[in-house]
Design an enzyme around this catalytic site. Structure first.
Site, short mmCIF file in Angstrom:
data_model
loop_
_atom_site.label_atom_id
_atom_site.label_comp_id
_atom_site.label_asym_id
_atom_site.label_seq_id
_atom_site.Cartn_x
_atom_site.Cartn_y
_atom_site.Cartn_z
N TYR A 147 0.82 -1.21 0.00
CA TYR A 147 0.00 0.00 0.00
C TYR A 147 0.86 1.27 0.00
O TYR A 147 0.35 2.36 0.18
CB TYR A 147 -0.95 0.00 1.21
CG TYR A 147 -1.96 -1.13 1.18
CD1 TYR A 147 -3.00 -1.12 0.26
CD2 TYR A 147 -1.85 -2.22 2.04
CE1 TYR A 147 -3.93 -2.17 0.20
CE2 TYR A 147 -2.78 -3.26 1.99
CZ TYR A 147 -3.81 -3.23 1.07
OH TYR A 147 -4.72 -4.26 1.01
N ASP A 208 -1.61 -11.19 8.92
CA ASP A 208 -0.83 -12.32 8.39
C ASP A 208 0.62 -12.28 8.84
O ASP A 208 1.23 -13.29 9.10
CB ASP A 208 -0.87 -12.31 6.85
CG ASP A 208 -2.27 -12.55 6.34
OD1 ASP A 208 -2.74 -13.69 6.43
OD2 ASP A 208 -2.91 -11.60 5.87
N HIS A 449 4.87 -6.63 -4.15
CA HIS A 449 3.44 -6.89 -4.32
C HIS A 449 2.64 -5.62 -4.09
O HIS A 449 3.04 -4.73 -3.36
CB HIS A 449 2.97 -8.00 -3.39
CG HIS A 449 3.14 -7.71 -1.92
ND1 HIS A 449 2.13 -7.22 -1.12
CD2 HIS A 449 4.21 -7.84 -1.12
CE1 HIS A 449 2.58 -7.07 0.10
NE2 HIS A 449 3.84 -7.43 0.15
N TYR A 530 -11.38 -1.12 -0.23
CA TYR A 530 -11.43 -0.75 1.20
C TYR A 530 -10.16 -0.04 1.62
O TYR A 530 -10.10 0.59 2.67
CB TYR A 530 -11.70 -1.99 2.06
CG TYR A 530 -10.47 -2.71 2.59
CD1 TYR A 530 -9.72 -3.56 1.78
CD2 TYR A 530 -10.06 -2.54 3.91
CE1 TYR A 530 -8.61 -4.22 2.26
CE2 TYR A 530 -8.93 -3.20 4.41
CZ TYR A 530 -8.22 -4.03 3.57
OH TYR A 530 -7.10 -4.68 4.05
N ARG A 531 -9.14 -0.08 0.76
CA ARG A 531 -7.81 0.43 1.11
C ARG A 531 -7.00 0.37 -0.17
O ARG A 531 -7.25 -0.49 -1.01
CB ARG A 531 -7.24 -0.55 2.13
CG ARG A 531 -5.93 -0.25 2.76
CD ARG A 531 -5.63 -1.43 3.68
NE ARG A 531 -4.45 -1.23 4.46
CZ ARG A 531 -3.90 -2.16 5.23
NH1 ARG A 531 -4.44 -3.35 5.31
NH2 ARG A 531 -2.81 -1.92 5.93
#
Ligand code: ADP
Length: 608
Positions: A147, A208, A449, A530-531
């Site tokens: 992100y 996670d 990622h 959502y993000r």
């Protein structure tokens, strides 16, 4: 090429560093690090486009301003970012840039990093930023990978690394099951502190990977996998430094002498916490968090489904939805695709397939057939909580419902070897932070990622629509599609991680293009993220445009009122301060690698 020395150097532990690994995970972290460096061909550091100075201030004045701050905070607490950009890896991550860039890594880069030691020093930094009109960007740990990591949205912002010196657990209350933490406390850190005190009756919900900051993850509305997985819903009370330097406490914290700050989140009057989440309206310096009572027993379970289309009935025949809303399925469960079963083994995809483009499904299944779980397309990972007789009651209902899908198999987990991924999910869903999830980043060399995370109803039609759209877009760009559905309570997030070679500009562009198309496709059908990653925030914010962008106009008004000089995290969540608006700062489908706009409006002095 990365050096052998770098690849094998010891991973810092929690006793050495606030962002370190607990001793019980050191071996796993060391192994994961070796694997990451094995697939790395990119130079470990890149030369910078120097100097990095934010727009709107002359270079000379900027360095004078930094000098003033260094005198105030101590020279060791102000670091100018003029060294090469070192990417490191998850446990030794940079605080100057995004170690998983989608644009050129020189774009979202800090000019300096500062380390406050107290709320008062955060206030000092904010006042300084107002005085010189310097953009600042707060991070807690800076591990928001996928992100944007530690990167600021505006090149040349001064990153405030809160975690380095503000990393105390201020309180753990074993009777109320609550705690109060500073930004530098990771899930690993809190878990270890609770174990050290012998409070085995309390669980910490963990994502996670547990290396993120509890404050940072919660503010970005991250999730974990116990019944306390919705971190934002589980927090209680914030201390916030406003962009003009005042400090407030929300909820009961506003009442002097209260002793319910961490047990009643609302206090009196408007509930203001919401505006400090995924926003650029304040810097959080303390946060209360609730802890889960140990349920007195737990049991993980796992079901495998054969066909891709099984996802439809599983969700559509009203199997998962009523069980989840009725709390028979109690945690944020994951339904993961077979390609993830293979990728999480940690080996590069070239181990199985040497060609270009997406790995053929049959190749994946051929590999998975040899594994203990056997052939499948989807796996459901869940956990049942409580004493045995309660679990038995719930697990029998689940079994009856899941087996309505022809070919559904409950895996006998007692047959699974101890290194099977299932056991990692088992630990995480029972509040024990782990270090396995990272392994699929090795799917490609220099693996990075970035996530696409739309929200949908828990329905088969919706899931299949998103799944088919995502798969088609990925394959058009020659990218492997790695989907997982995380079932919340009344909705689910599709989480797709695009894993790409960050050293290859073509692969970065393919990832960016694919994401942008998926965001638009999803929005056309009523799904929103959502993000999202810093680079995609303008676009995602633009999809939440009901009633002529009424919500963004409201955010703009709040921004202008709370941050008149526009210094705090400009552009975060697509919210731009007045000084930046209309100057081309937004990142769009056509902006390419360019993250900066054309200057800022010369500031009209706003006296604070
Ligand atoms: P983590 O390490 O938990 O993943 P980060 O420190 O990377 O979290 O922060 C995640 C996001 O939340 C970033 O966008 C960051 O700007 C924001 N953020 C983090 N900490 C704070 C804070 N204390 N106050 C305000 N915003 C924050």
């Amino acid at each position: 090429m990365s050096s052998f020395k770098e690849a094998t150097s010891k991973v810092p532990t929690l006793s050495e560093k606030h962002s370190g690994i607990p001793d019980y995970l050191l071996d796993k972290a060391q192994d994961a690090k070796a694997l990451i460096y094995e697939t790395r061909t990119k130079e470990t550091s890149t030369k910078q486009r120097l100097p990095v100075v934010p727009q709107g201030i002359e270079k000379k004045r900027f360095y004078e301003a930094l000098e003033e701050l260094a005198v105030q905070l101590g020279r060791e607490n102000v670091e100018v970012n003029h060294k090469p950009l070192v990417d490191g890896w998850y446990m030794e991550h940079p605080n100057t840039h995004d170690m998983m860039p989608i644009l050129d890594s020189e774009e979202l880069v800090a000019s300096a990093v500062v380390y406050p030691g107290s709320t008062e020093e955060v206030q000092d930094i904010v006042l300084w930023a107002n005085k010189y009109r310097v953009p600042i960007f707060p991070i807690s740990m800076g591990r928001n990978l996928g992100y944007g990591g530690a990167a600021p949205r505006v090149r040349g912002s001064v990153v405030i690394d809160l975690g380095k010196r503000m990393n105390s657990i201020l309180d753990i209350n074993p009777d109320d099951y609550t705690c109060l933490v500073e930004p530098g406390v990771s899930f690993y850190g809190l878990y270890e502190a609770i174990q050290a005190k012998g409070y085995t009756h309390m669980w910490v919900d963990t994502p996670d990977l547990g290396g993120g900051s509890i404050v940072g993850n919660t503010l970005d509305r991250g999730v974990g996998y116990t019944p306390y997985g919705d971190h934002w819903a589980c927090h209680s009370g914030l201390e916030v430094v406003l962009p003009t330097g005042e400090v407030i406490r929300t909820g009961m914290g506003a009442l002097p002498g209260n002793n319910t700050w961490q047990s009643f989140p609302y206090g009196f009057g408007p509930y203001s916490d919401g505006i400090f989440s995924q926003s650029n309206f304040g810097i959080v310096t303390k946060m209360g968090m609730t802890l889960m009572p140990n349920p007195g027993g737990h049991e993980s379970f796992m079901y495998a489904f054969d066909k891709e289309e099984d996802l439809g009935p599983l969700l559509q025949m009203d199997i998962i939805r009523p069980l989840r809303i009725g709390n028979i399925l109690e945690n944020v469960a994951q339904v993961r695709h077979v390609i993830q079963t293979l990728a999480v083994k940690g080996k590069p995809r070239s181990t199985y397939f040497k060609g270009e483009g997406p790995i053929p499904e049959e190749t994946v299944r051929e590999q998975v057939r040899k594994m203990p779980i056997g052939d499948h397309t989807w796996v459901y990972y869940g956990m049942s909580y409580g004493p045995e007789y309660i679990r038995k009651y719930k697990l029998e209902i689940i079994d009856k419902e899941f087996k309505k899908i022809p070919g559904a198999r409950r895996i006998d987990t007692s047959t699974l070897p101890s290194d099977e991924y299932f056991w990692s999910r088992d630990r995480i869903a029972s509040g024990v932070p782990d270090f396995v999830e990272l392994l699929w980043v090795n799917w490609v060399p220099n693996g990075a990622h970035v996530a696409f995370s739309p929200v949908s109803p828990i329905s088969g039609a919706d899931a299949m629509k998103l799944f088919n759209m995502g798969k088609r877009r990925h394959h058009e760009h020659g990218i492997d599609f790695l989907p997982a559905f995380c079932v919340g309570l009344r909705e689910m997030h599709l989480i797709v991680e695009i894993v790409y070679d960050k050293a290859d500009p073509k692969k970065r562009k393919a990832a960016n293009d694919c994401l942008r198309e998926m965001i638009d496709d999803a929005a056309k059908d009523g799904y929103g993220e959502y993000r999202t990653h810093l680079v995609l925030m303008d676009q995602v914010a633009g999809t939440y445009n009901w009633n002529d962008n009424a919500l963004m106009k409201f955010h703009d008004r709040l921004k202008d009122a709370l941050d008149p000089n526009g210094i705090l995290a400009p552009g975060k969540s697509g919210i731009w301060p007045a000084r930046y608006r209309g100057r081309g700062w937004e990142l769009t489908k056509t902006s390419g690698n360019r993250s900066e706009g054309n200057g800022v409006t010369p500031s009209v002095a706003t006296k604070l």
